[in-house]
Design a protein around this motif. Structure first.
Motif, PDB file in Angstrom:
ATOM      1  N   THR A 185       0.853  -1.178   0.000  1.00 52.66           N
ATOM      2  CA  THR A 185       0.000   0.000   0.000  1.00 52.66           C
ATOM      3  C   THR A 185       0.897   1.239   0.000  1.00 52.66           C
ATOM      4  O   THR A 185       2.118   1.134   0.163  1.00 52.66           O
ATOM      5  N   ARG A 209      -1.282   5.648   3.311  1.00 56.02           N
ATOM      6  CA  ARG A 209      -2.495   4.892   3.629  1.00 56.02           C
ATOM      7  C   ARG A 209      -2.134   3.510   4.166  1.00 56.02           C
ATOM      8  O   ARG A 209      -2.446   2.485   3.545  1.00 56.02           O
ATOM      9  N   GLY A 223      -4.557   0.607   4.310  1.00 53.62           N
ATOM     10  CA  GLY A 223      -4.995  -0.011   3.068  1.00 53.62           C
ATOM     11  C   GLY A 223      -4.267  -1.303   2.744  1.00 53.62           C
ATOM     12  O   GLY A 223      -4.585  -1.956   1.750  1.00 53.62           O
TER      13      GLY A 223
END
Length: 306
Positions: free
Chosen positions: A179, A183, A186
């Motif tokens: 990711t 983030r 994520g």
């Protein structure tokens, strides 16, 4: 190593010794047959070249470079291997000068891959034996030495029984989900998981092994994940070593490394695979009777300070 092996073999031949070279790739053995009857003794030194940059300011320092594990590195005979090779060559020269009065036969064994063969290859003492290192003549006893920075010059350290620990190599691959660094939620961050595994591994020796009976060490030597500052990778590789003096403790550590890595990874939604290299080095055990027999000679050489 190939250059060093040739220098060693040439020096031994110049002394008039029978020489076997190319054993286990770069191993060399010189045979000195004394003028008097006696035992067959092997004297051994390691002569590995390692991926280490020699930083000392001396005219003979190594300037060789190569690629190792995908990176450009220096190469030198580190960990005392340069000293050991020079010492054994000097010993060969000294004993050759005494050939007429020397009882028995001396084998000068220059062993490669003491630190382990390259990944996927065989090497070292075991391969030398498989390739017939002692086919011509087999020693009744073997002696080796190792320079050590914590032992003062002029002092000889020794120990009867188990002395140098068995060494194993391990590789752990942690797989998460890539990711962007902005983030982290994520994906699954294998770098954070790997850092937790490193700390968890330290509890094996610190809290799970009775080191009052047998010392042990678990160390991670390298971690590699990604080359970008803002990308969380999907995979991290770490490599390391553990040292033991007892086969049962060795097996316990193997099981605990595997369990620690896999359970920590699982708790974070990642996975971890653990590989233990098959070419481990066993414990060096000094024969108690032979050690005791050698003590007067060692003490004499060290001036009574051994």
């Amino acid at each position: 190593e190939f250059r060093t092996a040739k220098i060693v073999a040439d020096e031994l031949r110049a002394l008039g010794l029978e020489v076997k070279s190319g054993i286990a790739h770069t191993g060399v053995i010189g045979i000195l047959r004394g003028g008097q009857p006696g035992p067959v003794i092997a004297l051994r030194a390691d002569m590995d070249a390692l991926p280490v940059t020699e930083r000392v300011d001396v005219p003979f320092k190594s300037t060789v470079t190569t690629e190792y594990r995908g990176e450009k590195v220096g190469v030198m005979h580190a960990c005392g291997h340069d000293a050991h090779t020079a010492i054994l060559l000097g010993t060969a020269k000294a004993l050759t000068g005494l050939r007429k009065d020397l009882p028995g036969t001396i084998l000068f064994v220059f062993q490669p891959a003491e630190e382990g063969a390259p990944e996927g290859e065989l090497g070292g003492a075991s391969l030398m034996l498989k390739e017939g290192a002692f086919d011509i003549v087999k020693p009744e006893a073997a002696f080796g030495l190792h320079v050590f920075s914590t032992v003062n010059a002029g002092t000889i350290g020794y120990r009867s029984g188990s002395f140098m620990a068995a060494s194993d190599r391990f590789r752990i691959v942690v797989k998460g989900r890539q990711t962007h660094g902005s983030r982290p939620w994520g994906g699954v961050d294998p770098i954070v998981v790997s850092s937790q595994i490193v700390m968890g591994l330290q509890t094996i020796v610190g809290r799970q092994i009775d080191i009052s009976r047998y010392p042990a060490v678990v160390s991670v030597g390298a971690i590699k994940g990604n080359n970008n500052n803002n990308i969380i990778p999907d995979e991290v590789e770490m490599i390391g070593t553990f040292r033991t003096f007892d086969p049962a403790v060795r097996q316990q550590i193997i099981e605990r490394i595997t369990r620690t890595a896999q359970d920590i990874a699982h708790s974070a939604g990642a996975t971890a695979t653990v590989e233990i290299a098959e070419d481990n080095n066993p414990v060096v055990v000094n024969d108690p009777t032979l050690t005791q027999r050698m003590l007067p000679s060692l003490a004499r050489v060290a001036g009574g300070q051994g």
